[in-house]
Enzyme design. Structure first.
Site, PDB file in Angstrom:
ATOM      1  CB  CYS A   5      -0.925  -0.013   1.210  1.00  0.00           C
ATOM      2  SG  CYS A   5      -2.405   0.965   0.948  1.00  0.00           S
ATOM      3  CB  CYS A   8      -3.786   2.511  -2.309  1.00  0.00           C
ATOM      4  SG  CYS A   8      -2.541   1.252  -2.637  1.00  0.00           S
ATOM      5  CB  CYS A  29      -1.333   0.428  -5.662  1.00  0.00           C
ATOM      6  SG  CYS A  29      -2.289   0.070  -4.196  1.00  0.00           S
TER       7      CYS A  29
END
Length: 132
Positions: free
Chosen positions: A10, A85, A89
């Site tokens: 992440c 995300c 990401c």
């Protein structure tokens, strides 16, 4: 047989990916090795994540050496699991890449936080079963 290496990725490597690393080590360490990392690191692991994982699972993430890490801190991995995300990401080469699409519980109440933790637990256990 060598265990698969799984990286939970992440952006900040402070909450969801750290939770996944901790639960992966505890619940699936016999099947795969768990790592986590990110690209835009926070100064520390999310204190709510540390507290709730310790209260509910008996895992002391800080005593176990968990801290925000970058992608260069990782070994070569077999699986990359992104936390949800989106386009931010980071990319990491692997045999398989999956996005878990998890909401970030940072700043939320404990109930919301625990819902995300339970979702991560379920996904870790499912992955364990798939890799067994």
């Amino acid at each position: 047989m060598t265990k698969a290496k799984v990286a939970f990725i992440c952006t900040h490597n402070s909450c969801r990916s750290q939770i996944a690393e901790a639960l992966g080590k505890k619940l699936a360490g016999d099947v795969f090795e768990s790592y986590s990392a990110g690209t835009d690191l926070k100064d520390q692991v999310n204190p709510d994540a540390v507290r709730l994982i310790k209260e509910h699972y008996g895992i002391d993430m800080l005593a176990n050496g968990q801290k925000p890490k970058t992608l260069v801190d990782l070994p070569a991995v077999d699986y990359v699991i992104t936390m949800g995300c989106g386009v931010r990401c980071p990319y990491l080469p692997a045999k398989k890449r999956v996005d878990w699409g998890l909401e970030d519980p940072t700043g939320q109440d404990d109930e919301t936080f625990m819902q995300v933790i339970k979702e991560i637990e379920d996904k870790v256990l499912k992955m364990k079963q798939e890799l067994s």
